[in-house]
Every structure is written in structure tokens, then in C-alpha cells.
Design an enzyme around this catalytic site. Structure first.
Site, PDB file in Angstrom:
ATOM      1  N   GLY A   1      -9.350  -3.350  61.564  1.00 55.98           N
ATOM      2  CA  GLY A   1      -8.943  -2.859  62.876  1.00 55.98           C
ATOM      3  C   GLY A   1      -8.848  -3.869  63.996  1.00 55.98           C
ATOM      4  O   GLY A   1      -8.282  -3.565  65.054  1.00 55.98           O
TER       5      GLY A   1
ATOM      6  N   CYS B   1      22.333   2.865  59.902  1.00 48.82           N
ATOM      7  CA  CYS B   1      23.004   3.949  60.623  1.00 48.82           C
ATOM      8  C   CYS B   1      21.995   4.911  61.231  1.00 48.82           C
ATOM      9  O   CYS B   1      21.865   6.060  60.788  1.00 48.82           O
ATOM     10  CB  CYS B   1      23.960   4.656  59.687  1.00 48.82           C
ATOM     11  SG  CYS B   1      25.197   3.525  59.079  1.00 48.82           S
TER      12      CYS B   1
HETATM   13  N1  LLP Z   1      -9.378  -0.141  56.235  1.00 47.65           N
HETATM   14  C1  LLP Z   1      -8.833   1.089  56.287  1.00 47.65           C
HETATM   15  C2  LLP Z   1      -9.555   2.230  55.714  1.00 47.65           C
HETATM   16  C3  LLP Z   1      -7.581   1.269  56.896  1.00 47.65           C
HETATM   17  O1  LLP Z   1      -7.050   2.484  56.955  1.00 47.65           O
HETATM   18  C4  LLP Z   1      -6.889   0.155  57.445  1.00 47.65           C
HETATM   19  C5  LLP Z   1      -5.585   0.299  58.068  1.00 47.65           C
HETATM   20  C6  LLP Z   1      -7.502  -1.120  57.350  1.00 47.65           C
HETATM   21  C7  LLP Z   1      -8.750  -1.221  56.747  1.00 47.65           C
HETATM   22  C8  LLP Z   1      -6.866  -2.370  57.883  1.00 47.65           C
HETATM   23  O2  LLP Z   1      -6.693  -2.314  59.250  1.00 47.65           O
HETATM   24  P1  LLP Z   1      -6.237  -3.605  60.094  1.00 47.65           P
HETATM   25  O3  LLP Z   1      -7.338  -4.624  60.027  1.00 47.65           O
HETATM   26  O4  LLP Z   1      -4.987  -4.117  59.495  1.00 47.65           O
HETATM   27  O5  LLP Z   1      -6.039  -3.072  61.457  1.00 47.65           O
HETATM   28  N2  LLP Z   1       1.195   0.385  59.750  1.00 47.65           N
HETATM   29  C9  LLP Z   1       0.429   0.239  60.969  1.00 47.65           C
HETATM   30  C10 LLP Z   1      -1.039   0.010  60.695  1.00 47.65           C
HETATM   31  C11 LLP Z   1      -1.661   1.064  59.816  1.00 47.65           C
HETATM   32  C12 LLP Z   1      -3.114   0.795  59.548  1.00 47.65           C
HETATM   33  C13 LLP Z   1      -3.622   1.695  58.496  1.00 47.65           C
HETATM   34  N3  LLP Z   1      -4.956   1.413  58.094  1.00 47.65           N
HETATM   35  C14 LLP Z   1       1.042  -0.870  61.806  1.00 47.65           C
HETATM   36  O6  LLP Z   1       2.060  -1.441  61.396  1.00 47.65           O
HETATM   37  O7  LLP Z   1       0.563  -1.165  62.897  1.00 47.65           O
END
Ligand code: LLP
Length: 419
Positions: free
Chosen positions: A239, A344
Site C-alpha cells: 500500500g 474505440c
Molecule cells: N496486498 C494485498 C492484499 C493487495 O490487495 C494489494 C493490492 C497489495 C498487497 C499491493 O499493494 P501496493 O503495494 O501495490 O499498493 N490496480 C490498482 C491497484 C490495485 C491494488 C490491489 N491490491 C492501481 O493501478 O492503482
């Protein structure tokens, strides 16, 4: 810090001019810097060096085998959410004992595969899933190591689509029910409780939601320990945000200090699932200007990359920087335009109403901060082959995924006789 910098007028990735890669592989393509990936994982691990910890790269952010291998080489584990990601993590050489498995909808086949491979733990998201894992582990004659994903009900102050730790989210088990669920888990014959897990959202730019979440779950950790649970892991998810435009996410050192302070008396191994912070700024998407179209109200720069290649602007309204690969373009001055793809759909854009260099047909554009959730969220929409992924290491240019062909597009399809 990353390794995409100008030398004279040319944008370089480490020691290679981006335009040279474009000449060789065509456009569009994703481009990753090995040195940036390696630096980011080392930086994260170093920030927590003083305490027992394991960094499990969140494969969903970028599941290219070579990218994962850079992290595996550094001793990282992998955070997976599907059988496909399990397959990829193992193919990249990840020790199964360093794999954590999150996600609300694990299927029986996926649970079997994870148990057979001996993963570190399942992050369980519901009572029904706990039952299922217990049942499957029973059939295989093993005990499944689990943590419950606890939903602490804190607002991560990020985009609603990537907020996961609030009561209204589909994720995790409400903190109020968590103790009861843990007690039930302890009574199941094929379940071994090994941790507590929590992930509250993505692209967080302040520390307080992390600290608030820990404040809420630490009592649970101590209570479970006092009740005799052999709790080894506290998984704090991923996150941590990055700078796309002018966001000011916390420094890793401050994030690490705040977390260590809030968990110092818990005697657990901290587990992290970072995705974006490791890969986001280690990758760009390179595309070419096809046409510039001056409408009555707006100017459109039409590029050969579209929302099927990078969906984040269309889906979340996300900002990605746009840089001229040849900086002499800047001498033409700037213009305000929408940068759009060939798809499109009116929602097909990389930027809207943005002040950009006065791009012309043929100019190469680097779409920055595209290493996370770029290629992994790309699709074949409009029957567009997915683009190649290139990795640069010093002067070395490696194609780590080939451009798809038209044949790839129809692989697996058949036309039944007599239709
Ligand atoms: N752990 C869990 C349980 C998660 O659901 C996620 C991300 C992470 C770790 C990794 O999070 P990060 O460190 O990358 O913030 N497609 C979206 C982001 C979706 C995140 C989903 N879960 C975007 O392009 O911003």
C-alpha cells in the site's frame, strides 16, 4: 530515485538510449530498469533490517518472470492472489516457504496447488473460506498455515477502487468478529494459525492509516498470543504510495520507523506485501505519436498505446507523466491537449487537458511511473496484441516478454464445423 534520465537530449534507461530500443523492438513497449528494481527491494529490506521481517513482492503489480526474479534473487518472497500467480512465483524460483496467498475467492484447485507446494501461509478472507481450506487440507492429510485477513475499518484516504480496509469493503474479516473467528480456526483440525494479516489499500500517501490499523490489530495479536496461539507473523500488506505527479508519500525510513515503533513489543516476524513502491517508478511505457488532430475545442495527440496497454488513467483517472524521449521537442514549446489511444472508446486516454510538449507525428513519448499495474492490467481489447516488456541492465537490453502476434490473439479459438 530511478534510472530514467536524460543524457544531452536523449532519454536513457540506465546506459541505453530509449530511442535505440524503440528502433529495435518497435512501439509501444514497457521498459524496466533492473538497477531501479534491485535498488528498491534492497532499500525496503534495509529499512527493516533491525527486525525480523520478510518482504513478499505483490505479484499483481508486475508479474513478469524476470521482474520477480530480481526480487527473488534479493531474498524476497511473493504475495499471490491466484493459481496463475503461484505458477509464476514458482517459475521465477521463489521458495514456496516465502509465498503468502491473499484474495477473497480462492478456488478448491488453487488451495490444493498451494498446499501441495507448501506455501508459507494463506491470508483467509472469510469464515466460509476457512472451512474450505480446512476441508481441502484434511483431504490432503496436511495442516494449512493461515492468518486471518483482518479488516480494521480505517480509511486509507486513497481512490475508492483501491481502498480495502473499510467496513463496506469485500475484503477481510471485520475486526469485531476476528477474535471469535480465530478461536474457531484454532479448533479446526487441519488449520494451523500462524499469523494476523491486514492490508488497507493502495497508493497511501500518509502514515497515519498504517499506524491506526496497527493500533487496532495489536490487541488482537497479544490476546491470541496470551491464549496460546503460536503466532509467528504479522502481515501488514502493501500500500505504500509513490510519486506520480506531486504526491508526497512517506519515506521508506519513516514508514519503517513508525511500523517498528508500533510493533516492537509483539515478538513477531513482520511480513510486507509491497507492489507499487517496488516497481511503479522502475518502469515506463514507450509509445509513438501517430497523429495530432486539432478539433474545434480540443487538440488530440493520438498515440499507438491505448487503454488496453495502460488502463490506469481510464479506470482511476490516474496521472502518469509524459516525457519526450528526444528532449529537443521541448524547443517547440508546449500545448494543452488530450493524449489518447486508438481504441474505440471515449474513455481511452493517457492524459486529458494536459500541458505537454508540442508533439508531432513520429515523436516518441515516455509514459512514466508505469511499472506497477501497467502490463499486468493490459488486455487484448480491440484485438491488439499485448506489447513487449524490455528490461535494461547497464548496457544490456533484454526482451523479457515478446510482443504478441496476431496468431497469439486467436490461440485456443476454434470455428466449429457447420456453424
Ligand atoms: N496486498 C494485498 C492484499 C493487495 O490487495 C494489494 C493490492 C497489495 C498487497 C499491493 O499493494 P501496493 O503495494 O501495490 O499498493 N490496480 C490498482 C491497484 C490495485 C491494488 C490491489 N491490491 C492501481 O493501478 O492503482
Amino acid at each position: 530515485m530511478n534510472h530514467f534520465n536524460y543524457r544531452e537530449n536523449d532519454l536513457y534507461c540506465e546506459d541505453v538510449a530509449v530511442k535505440e530500443i524503440a528502433q529495435k523492438v518497435g512501439t509501444p513497449f514497457y521498459l524496466y530498469s533492473h538497477a531501479t528494481l534491485a535498488r528498491h527491494i534492497r532499500h525496503f529490506q534495509k529499512a527493516f533490517a533491525a527486525v525480523p521481517h520478510l518482504v513478499c513482492f505483490s505479484a499483481k503489480a508486475n508479474s513478469n518472470l524476470a521482474v520477480m526474479k530480481v526480487f527473488v534473487n534479493a531474498g524476497a518472497g511473493v504475495d499471490i492472489v491466484s493459481g496463475g500467480e503461484l505458477f509464476r512465483a514458482l517459475r521465477a524460483g521463489c521458495d514456496p516457504g516465502k509465498i503468502v496467498y491473499s484474495g477473497v475467492g480462492k478456488t478448491e484447485d488453487e488451495i490444493i496447488a498451494a498446499l501441495r507446494n507448501g506455501i508459507m501461509m494463506f491470508n483467509v478472507e472469510s469464515a466460509a473460506e476457512l472451512e474450505k481450506i480446512n476441508e481441502v487440507a484434511g483431504t490432503l492429510g496436511v495442516k494449512a498455515p493461515i492468518a486471518l485477513r483482518v479488516n480494521p475499518d480505517v480509511d486509507p484516504q486513497t481512490h475508492p477502487y483501491i481502498s480495502t480496509g473499510m467496513k463496506k469493503a469485500k475484503f477481510g474479516i471485520n475486526i469485531a468478529q476476528a477474535l471469535e473467528e480465530y478461536q474457531r480456526a484454532q479448533s479446526l483440525p487441519h488449520i494451523q494459525v500462524v499469523g494476523v494479516d491486514c492490508h488497507i489499500g493502495s497508493q497511501l500517501t500518509s502514515l497515519s492509516p498504517f499506524v491506526d490499523a496497527i493500533a487496532k490489530i495489536r490487541t488482537l495479536v497479544s490476546t491470541l498470543k496470551a491464549e496460546g496461539a503460536d503466532l509467528r507473523y504479522l502481515d501488514l500488506g502493501g500500500g505504500l504510495g509513490i510519486t506520480y505527479n506531486n504526491e508526497m508519500p512517506p519515506d521508506l525510513e519513516d514508514y519503517a520507523a513508525a511500523i517498528q515503533k508500533a510493533t516492537s513489543d509483539l515478538s513477531v516476524t513482520l511480513v510486507f506485501e509491497p507492489g507499487r513502491v517496488l516497481v511503479g517508478n522502475a518502469g515506463i511505457l514507450v509509445c509513438r505519436t501517430l497523429y495530432v488532430k486539432k478539433g474545434e475545442i480540443k487538440t488530440f495527440v493520438i498515440t499507438d498505446a491505448g487503454m488496453n496497454d495502460l488502463i490506469r488513467p481510464s479506470l482511476y483517472g490516474s496521472y502518469h507523466g509524459l516525457m519526450a524521449v528526444d528532449r529537443s521537442v521541448d524547443e517547440r514549446g508546449t500545448m494543452v491537449a488530450d493524449v489518447v489511444g486508438p481504441i474505440c472508446e471515449s474513455g481511452d486516454f493517457l492524459a486529458q487537458d494536459r500541458e505537454i510538449p508540442a508533439f508531432e507525428t513520429g515523436d516518441l513519448i515516455a509514459v512514466t511511473s508505469a511499472g506497477a499495474y501497467g502490463f499486468t492490467m493490459s488486455s487484448n481489447y480491440n484485438s491488439r496484441p499485448r506489447v513487449p516488456e524490455i528490461m535494461v541492465q547497464g548496457e544490456r537490453v533484454m526482451t523479457v516478454r515478446q510482443r504478441e502476434t496476431f496468431e497469439d490473439l486467436v490461440r485456443g479459438e476454434t470455428i466449429p464445423e457447420d456453424i
